[in-house]
Design an enzyme around this catalytic site. Sequence first.
Site: not given
Length: 779
Positions: A488, A599
């Site tokens: 996004g 992450d």
Amino acid sequence: MTTFQGFVPILVLLGLVLTSVLVHAQNDQSGFISIDCGIVEGSSYTDNVTNINYVSDADFIDSGEIHTTLPIYDSFRIDTQLTTLRSFPQNTRNCYTLKPTQGKGNRYLIRARFMYGNYDFKGQLPEFDVYLGPDYWDTIRFNSSSEPITMEIIHVLSSDYTHVCLVNTGRGTPFVSAIELRLLVGDMYNQTSFGSLYLFRRLRFGIASGTVIRYKADKYDRLWSPFDWPDTTSLYTSDEVDTRNMFDPPSEVMSNAITPKYSNVSLEIDLDPGNTTVDAMLSLRSTYKLTKNWQGDPCAPQDFVWDGVGCIYNDTEFPRIVLLNLSANGLNGGIDSGLARLTMIQTLDLSNNNLTGYVPDFLSGLNFLKDLNLKGNNFAGPIPSGLLEKANKGSLLLSFDGESTGDPASPCDRNNCKNKKDNKIIVPLIAVASTVFVILIALVVVWKIKKTKEHGRGLETRKKKYTYSEVQNITNNFNVVLGKGAFGTVYHGKIGDTQVAVKMLSKSSLQGDKEFQAEANLLLSVHHTNLTSLVGYCNDESHKGIIYEYMANGNLETHLLDTSSSVLNWEKRLQIGCDAAHGLEYLHHGCRPPIVHRDVKCNNILLNEAFQAKLADFGLSKAFPTEGVTHISTEVAGTPGYLDPEYYASYRLTEKSDVYSFGVVLLVIITGQPAITKYDNDNIPINRLVNLKLALGDINNIVDPNLQGNFDANSAWKTVELAMACVADTPSKRPTMKEVVIELNDCLVTERAREKTKSNNLTGLMSLNLEIAHHPTPV
Ligand SMILES: *[C@@H]1O[C@H](CO)[C@@H](O)[C@H](O)[C@H]1NC(C)=O
Ligand SMILES: *[C@@H]1O[C@H](CO)[C@@H](O)[C@H](O)[C@H]1NC(C)=O
Ligand SMILES: *[C@@H]1O[C@H](CO)[C@@H](O)[C@H](O)[C@H]1NC(C)=O
Ligand SMILES: *[C@@H]1O[C@H](CO)[C@@H](O)[C@H](O)[C@H]1NC(C)=O
Ligand SMILES: *[C@@H]1O[C@H](CO)[C@@H](O)[C@H](O)[C@H]1NC(C)=O
Ligand SMILES: *[C@@H]1O[C@H](CO)[C@@H](O)[C@H](O)[C@H]1NC(C)=O
Ligand SMILES: *[C@@H]1O[C@H](CO)[C@@H](O)[C@H](O)[C@H]1NC(C)=O
Ligand SMILES: *[C@@H]1O[C@H](CO)[C@@H](O)[C@H](O)[C@H]1NC(C)=O
């Protein structure tokens, strides 16, 4: 005597105990570590008064020199342990390592004792700081060469060892005379499940003077000092006293008591330890449950003044708080009486909170107050006339909402409100005339420091669902792009005056949709000061978006690797590392079930306007089914260079994969090099590069050259070691995030001590620089 640096007492124990059977104390020292600092290396002895076995400190520390206090002070020495000491003329920070055999998770009483006794023939009382591991404990300030200082804390060990550290703050050589550790059992002082209990005062009543009671009378070896209370009558029972309660006080202490001399008075115990600023601030923090980064001293070091606090510095006095900005901090309840103690305050901003009750009179007693903002709250009743008078005279800029009115029907009359806030506790005394039943009073006042463990608060009320058209409005029709991620685009936006970041899910990415949903759900349930917080979200059918707090300083990677940004100094780097570690620790250890981020990288560590770091992007996170069970993930996600090789090979996902990635983050922070870096025309992972350089043994060769050697070498070494431990090949050899937080805090403390010493020596440094300037630099 024991010193108390004046802190907020939170617990008062009033033991009302009836006579019965005495439980005999045993001569069991298995939970003790008793160190007499400065005696001959390897020696030990049994104290002929207490029967406690003391050992030399040589096995607990490598540095320092041993000394003996001068014989003229012998008559002042109550305890043999105060004769010798170990002093630390070298290194800023020197630490004793204590490893109680009972290990972590237990509650211990830790005590350190100091007597100067002019051991160095200088006749100058040193002043220095003591830390328990990474946490500030107290500052040692002597009144005289002969008066010993004893400090004590009750602490739950989060690892199998702890450090007692003496820190040189540029005001004399630190030293210590004795260190004692005592295991506490069961539920004793179980208020300390998160933090530490600092001793405020431990007194025995009914004995005006005389010896301090300790081991063996007290099997935990607490020190009970006699206390003379005027206008009281002493009571005593020769019967044995049953002292079974959660504080397990010694029978000998409990067999004495006091009662007022006159039946028309009560015993009032004033728990206000004095007017230190720190007090007032900690009182505020606990009253309003502020999650601000308020630790240590609000005004010092000067570069790290607390958030929202302004101080004046005057060499002849302690720094004083002159500004306090608590605007829009989600404060509830009444105005805290602790503010009365900020006697030097000039600017007080309490606007835009949800404060209620009356505006208290004491504000008009703050003589230096020039600017007071009360707007945007729900106060009842009139503004005190004293404040209005000052405002009319022009000596005070007073802002408040017009609609505040008198409320005569209020159930809480003004004086009642005040009394409730008074820091006094009336002890009701019941006189029971009986030889069998005697009422005993013991008072233990302890002070609790909340540790850094913070729980997000106050977001609940602001969390909100937005429609797509509202999001269009907020982002000014997606006008400014802040960044693009895997699933996004992030836009800049504004809700009212508040800046926000809006992440919109790209329609093309189906996988992203799933992850996006996971992120939204997670963010809703997880709050921590070091995790980016959710302002709102949009969940229209074809448009999904998440609205985050805006992080004005972007991501860490830019600040480390982009040559156009200014260089982050070592202390800021460590602070950012600590912040991020806290966020990750919270995901791992503060969430049930634990959350693996998956992450962790410099790109996902965002910085707000004050350079406070927050972990972002939980899009790849997945909640664990149960603690300790490894999760087999269906696809490998993560970023090259940061990815745990073990995870890559096995698809087995544990918290230790995050620890690996965090280690890489630390290496990037240390070296200023990207996670995959160039070496001899090869692209190699940063940990391999650092490994190669480690062999050369020069820290300056490892740390980012942009820092120009401006860092504490010990701090840097320790950080490198920690980072390399995090990237260990075998996951079980990597530390937990809890351990990482502790170690990293240690590194930060060391660096700050250097900074502090440096600023104290500024005059010296400047003259040195001038001298250097007179000589041409040799080529
Ligand atoms: C130092 O002196 C002050 C004032 O007499 C006293 O209140 C304080 O307890 C003393 N501190 C110590 C460590 O004895
Ligand atoms: C303890 O030992 C010291 C020195 O060894 C001695 O001076 C002192 O009198 C002894 N005290 C008692 C109570 O035996
Ligand atoms: C502390 O111990 C008491 C007595 O066992 C127990 O009732 C209480 O719940 C405990 N409190 C905490 C915070 O663990
Ligand atoms: C309490 O009574 C004593 C003696 O009866 C008297 O001297 C004292 O003033 C009284 N105190 C108060 C507070 O009434
Ligand atoms: C504490 O503050 C009060 C009110 O400002 C003042 O009257 C008192 O003297 C102070 N006490 C100390 C010990 O400074
Ligand atoms: C520091 O404080 C002292 C005592 O209050 C005062 O006389 C002096 O002017 C102050 N100095 C500064 C620079 O404010
Ligand atoms: C307090 O902080 C708010 C928000 O950060 C700011 O708008 C306001 O001007 C500050 N007040 C003062 C007196 O500095
Ligand atoms: C403010 O406090 C009042 C009274 O306690 C409460 O009803 C209201 O919901 C609070 N508002 C906010 C925004 O917290």
